[in-house]
Design an enzyme around this catalytic site. Structure first.
Site, PDB file in Angstrom:
ATOM      1  N   ASP A  41       0.125 -22.072   8.046  1.00  0.00           N
ATOM      2  CA  ASP A  41       1.304 -22.681   7.417  1.00  0.00           C
ATOM      3  C   ASP A  41       2.367 -21.600   7.226  1.00  0.00           C
ATOM      4  O   ASP A  41       2.108 -20.422   7.456  1.00  0.00           O
ATOM      5  CB  ASP A  41       0.940 -23.324   6.067  1.00  0.00           C
ATOM      6  CG  ASP A  41       0.112 -22.397   5.200  1.00  0.00           C
ATOM      7  OD1 ASP A  41       0.342 -21.170   5.260  1.00  0.00           O
ATOM      8  OD2 ASP A  41      -0.759 -22.877   4.462  1.00  0.00           O
ATOM      9  N   ASP A  48       5.012 -19.913   4.544  1.00  0.00           N
ATOM     10  CA  ASP A  48       5.446 -19.803   3.153  1.00  0.00           C
ATOM     11  C   ASP A  48       6.776 -19.067   3.136  1.00  0.00           C
ATOM     12  O   ASP A  48       6.902 -17.991   3.731  1.00  0.00           O
ATOM     13  CB  ASP A  48       4.415 -19.014   2.327  1.00  0.00           C
ATOM     14  CG  ASP A  48       3.050 -19.690   2.343  1.00  0.00           C
ATOM     15  OD1 ASP A  48       2.969 -20.861   1.957  1.00  0.00           O
ATOM     16  OD2 ASP A  48       2.078 -19.041   2.782  1.00  0.00           O
ATOM     17  N   ASP A  84      -1.115 -10.200  -3.438  1.00  0.00           N
ATOM     18  CA  ASP A  84      -2.476  -9.656  -3.463  1.00  0.00           C
ATOM     19  C   ASP A  84      -2.665  -8.443  -2.551  1.00  0.00           C
ATOM     20  O   ASP A  84      -2.921  -7.336  -3.000  1.00  0.00           O
ATOM     21  CB  ASP A  84      -3.515 -10.757  -3.193  1.00  0.00           C
ATOM     22  CG  ASP A  84      -3.198 -11.632  -1.984  1.00  0.00           C
ATOM     23  OD1 ASP A  84      -2.205 -11.349  -1.271  1.00  0.00           O
ATOM     24  OD2 ASP A  84      -3.954 -12.590  -1.737  1.00  0.00           O
TER      25      ASP A  84
HETATM   26  P1  ATP Z   1      -3.576 -18.456   4.807  1.00  0.00           P
HETATM   27  O1  ATP Z   1      -2.461 -19.436   4.520  1.00  0.00           O
HETATM   28  O2  ATP Z   1      -3.698 -18.050   6.222  1.00  0.00           O
HETATM   29  O3  ATP Z   1      -4.855 -18.851   4.199  1.00  0.00           O
HETATM   30  P2  ATP Z   1      -1.994 -16.744   3.119  1.00  0.00           P
HETATM   31  O4  ATP Z   1      -1.988 -15.265   2.947  1.00  0.00           O
HETATM   32  O5  ATP Z   1      -0.736 -17.362   3.615  1.00  0.00           O
HETATM   33  O6  ATP Z   1      -3.206 -17.085   4.051  1.00  0.00           O
HETATM   34  P3  ATP Z   1      -1.705 -18.490   0.884  1.00  0.00           P
HETATM   35  O7  ATP Z   1      -2.739 -18.973  -0.042  1.00  0.00           O
HETATM   36  O8  ATP Z   1      -0.979 -19.448   1.751  1.00  0.00           O
HETATM   37  O9  ATP Z   1      -2.400 -17.372   1.762  1.00  0.00           O
HETATM   38  O10 ATP Z   1      -0.659 -17.667   0.008  1.00  0.00           O
HETATM   39  C1  ATP Z   1       0.589 -17.207   0.502  1.00  0.00           C
HETATM   40  C2  ATP Z   1       0.885 -15.826  -0.052  1.00  0.00           C
HETATM   41  O11 ATP Z   1       0.954 -15.903  -1.474  1.00  0.00           O
HETATM   42  C3  ATP Z   1      -0.184 -14.787   0.214  1.00  0.00           C
HETATM   43  O12 ATP Z   1      -0.028 -14.204   1.468  1.00  0.00           O
HETATM   44  C4  ATP Z   1       0.030 -13.808  -0.907  1.00  0.00           C
HETATM   45  O13 ATP Z   1       1.123 -12.976  -0.656  1.00  0.00           O
HETATM   46  C5  ATP Z   1       0.400 -14.720  -2.059  1.00  0.00           C
HETATM   47  N1  ATP Z   1      -0.803 -15.121  -2.812  1.00  0.00           N
HETATM   48  C6  ATP Z   1      -1.545 -16.234  -2.653  1.00  0.00           C
HETATM   49  N2  ATP Z   1      -2.548 -16.287  -3.533  1.00  0.00           N
HETATM   50  C7  ATP Z   1      -2.443 -15.172  -4.267  1.00  0.00           C
HETATM   51  C8  ATP Z   1      -3.192 -14.642  -5.349  1.00  0.00           C
HETATM   52  N3  ATP Z   1      -4.251 -15.288  -5.834  1.00  0.00           N
HETATM   53  N4  ATP Z   1      -2.785 -13.470  -5.875  1.00  0.00           N
HETATM   54  C9  ATP Z   1      -1.695 -12.822  -5.394  1.00  0.00           C
HETATM   55  N5  ATP Z   1      -0.971 -13.258  -4.387  1.00  0.00           N
HETATM   56  C10 ATP Z   1      -1.325 -14.432  -3.818  1.00  0.00           C
HETATM   57 MG    MG Z   2      -0.335 -19.449   3.798  1.00  0.00          MG
END
Ligand code: ATP
Ligand code: MG
Length: 485
Positions: free
Chosen positions: A52, A54, A128
């Site tokens: 996705d 963001d 994170d």
């Molecule tokens: P994917 O969507 O591929 O699972 P992602 O890194 O995009 O991985 P998301 O859950 O969509 O994960 O979150 C988007 C972004 O928000 C992350 O890349 C991170 O920068 C931030 N983020 C998400 N969850 C957390 C958390 N628990 N603590 C700190 N930052 C977070």
């Molecule tokens: Mg994501």
């Protein structure tokens, strides 16, 4: 902070769907900053397909709503953000966040509310991992890197921003995210994380709401690398925090189901994440069934009650939504039907809504060496490939065999064989299920007193958490079994 050329990082607007560019353009036009951040930037740099996109901006959720009007919905309480619908895509647009204020963290340091708006530097600091904290402005063709995140992507290293202990305490779900990204991306976990990633640390997951943990467990199951992450979940002691009653070891059945799930995802096939829950909880279900059978409950009710118990107990860790719970119980119930179908019901059974999942489950059991399926997995597999004439022929053949042997070959027998000489306290205090009136004169046949190990399914382990709760030990010879025995 470094400003890098996007092209140097392997990024270009050609990789982006127009929907995301539209959202960025609309925010810019309204005078706001807007970047892509997180998984999409990381995955594009690695040549992967982002799950996705963001976006992040200095506009508040209310201002985002003003820009996009009815295309925008504000969601979340702990973490408020905007969902913007653009074409067929849904883009998550978050506002730059500052560190949380003291009053909204729990005694253990966990963040309870996270809606304190800030600037991009502050937003970066609360992300994170370094690899998830790269800000990509596609129209300007630049990437803002505050922490050598680009190097970590290149070196395939997972590094938490800030002090690892503090970051895990703030949000223990980051422990699950660590394992998820390490498994998904084939990245090494930085030594400073490994040092503090102890079983004591994983205890913090008990403070996370079971709803959020269910969501996270689904992400683990559906990322396409379930088989790789399973041993990690055990090694890091996360397994025990997520599941109430599953074996400490990965059985062949669980492993096969994980491989199968990953393969389906790779082939672009749909998966029902609840299926894997059905696999994980299957042994607990069988044991719980055995418990009720032992008490003299009729098999159908023993199964129904066991299903409820196991899921209710699991809900103390991860709350499985109602529809998924129903799916799981139906898959389990299908096992009995598929194992010993009435000939006249075979046709209808094969077009039942839950047939496919039930059959997949049965076949997985069979291929994992579970002899209690009695070859019915293979039978149904070939049945589905037959012409209607052939189907008729095999059904009558099956009918004749069935009449001949009249063997008791259903799941109930398997369950009965698991009955142990112990009295177990109920998992949940549900009203007592109906027990068939017992003929007092009938006592238990002696050969049933010993659990069959030939069933392929393990008997109740004596260190099983359920057994730890037992209070009364009963002599099995005194147990009176109902007519179904
Ligand atoms: P994917 O969507 O591929 O699972 P992602 O890194 O995009 O991985 P998301 O859950 O969509 O994960 O979150 C988007 C972004 O928000 C992350 O890349 C991170 O920068 C931030 N983020 C998400 N969850 C957390 C958390 N628990 N603590 C700190 N930052 C977070
Ligand atoms: Mg994501």
């Amino acid at each position: 902070m470094q400003t890098l050329r996007a092209s140097k990082c392997g990024l270009s607007t050609a990789q982006l769907p127009s929907s995301i560019l539209d959202v960025i353009d609309a925010l810019n036009k309204a005078g706001f900053e807007a970047y892509l951040v997180g998984g999409s930037v990381r995955d594009l740099m690695l040549g992967l397909n982002p799950k996705d996109f963001d976006a992040v901006t200095d506009a508040t959720p209310a201002q985002i709503k003003e820009v996009f009007g009815r295309r925008c919905r504000i969601i979340g309480r702990r973490f408020e953000l905007a969902h913007v619908y653009s074409g067929r895509e849904l883009i998550e647009v978050a506002t730059f966040r500052a560190p949380p204020k003291k009053e909204i963290t729990s005694a253990a340091g966990m963040i309870l509310r996270d809606n304190n708006w800030g600037n991009i530097e502050q937003d970066f600091a609360r992300r994170d991992f370094s690899i998830n904290a790269l800000y990509y402005q596609p129209r300007k063709g630049i990437v803002l890197d505050f922490c050598h995140g680009v190097d970590d992507v290149k070196n395939k290293t997972l590094r938490l921003l800030g002090e690892p202990t503090l970051r895990f305490e703030e949000d223990p779900v980051r422990m699950l995210r660590t394992l998820r990204f390490a498994a998904k991306l084939h990245f090494d976990i930085a030594p400073e994380i490994l040092e503090i990633f102890t079983p004591e640390m994983t205890q913090l997951l008990r403070d996370i709401s079971p709803h959020r943990l269910y969501d996270e467990s689904q992400k683990l199951f559906t990322m396409g690398h379930l088989n790789r992450v399973l041993p990690m979940l055990i090694d890091f002691d996360i397994w025990r925090q997520l599941f109430a009653d599953i074996p400490e070891q990965i059985s062949i059945f669980i492993e096969r189901a994980a491989i199968n799930t990953d393969q389906r995802i790779q082939m672009g096939k749909t998966i029902n994440p609840a299926f894997f829950y059905a696999v994980l909880l299957w042994e607990s279900f069988l044991e719980r069934c055995a418990f009720y059978l032992h008490k003299g409950v009729v098999p159908a009710e023993a199964r129904a009650q066991a299903g409820l118990d196991v899921l209710k107990r699991q809900a103390t860790r991860t709350v499985i939504p109602r529809f998924a719970e129903t799916f799981i119980r139906e898959v389990w119930e299908m096992q009995t039907r598929l194992l010993s179908p009435k000939p006249q019901q075979i046709q209808a059974l094969s077009s039942h809504a839950r047939f496919r999942a039930g059959f997949d489950f049965l076949l997985l059991r069979e291929k994992s060496g579970d002899p209690t399926t009695q070859g019915m997995g293979a039978w149904w597999e070939s049945y589905q490939l037959m012409s209607s004439d052939e189907k008729e022929r095999v059904i009558s053949q099956y009918n004749r065999q069935r009449a001949k042997s009249r063997r008791k070959t259903n799941l109930d027998e398997v369950l009965e064989s698991k009955v142990q000489s112990v009295e177990i306290e109920p998992l949940v205090n549900e009203p007592e299920p109906r027990v068939r009136r017992e003929r007092k004169s009938r006592s238990r046949p002696p050969e049933r007193a010993v659990p069959s190990t030939a069933s392929g399914a393990a008997g109740i382990a004596y260190d099983h958490p359920i057994l730890k709760r037992k209070r009364v030990k009963r002599d099995l010879n005194q147990v009176v079994f109902g007519p179904t025995q």
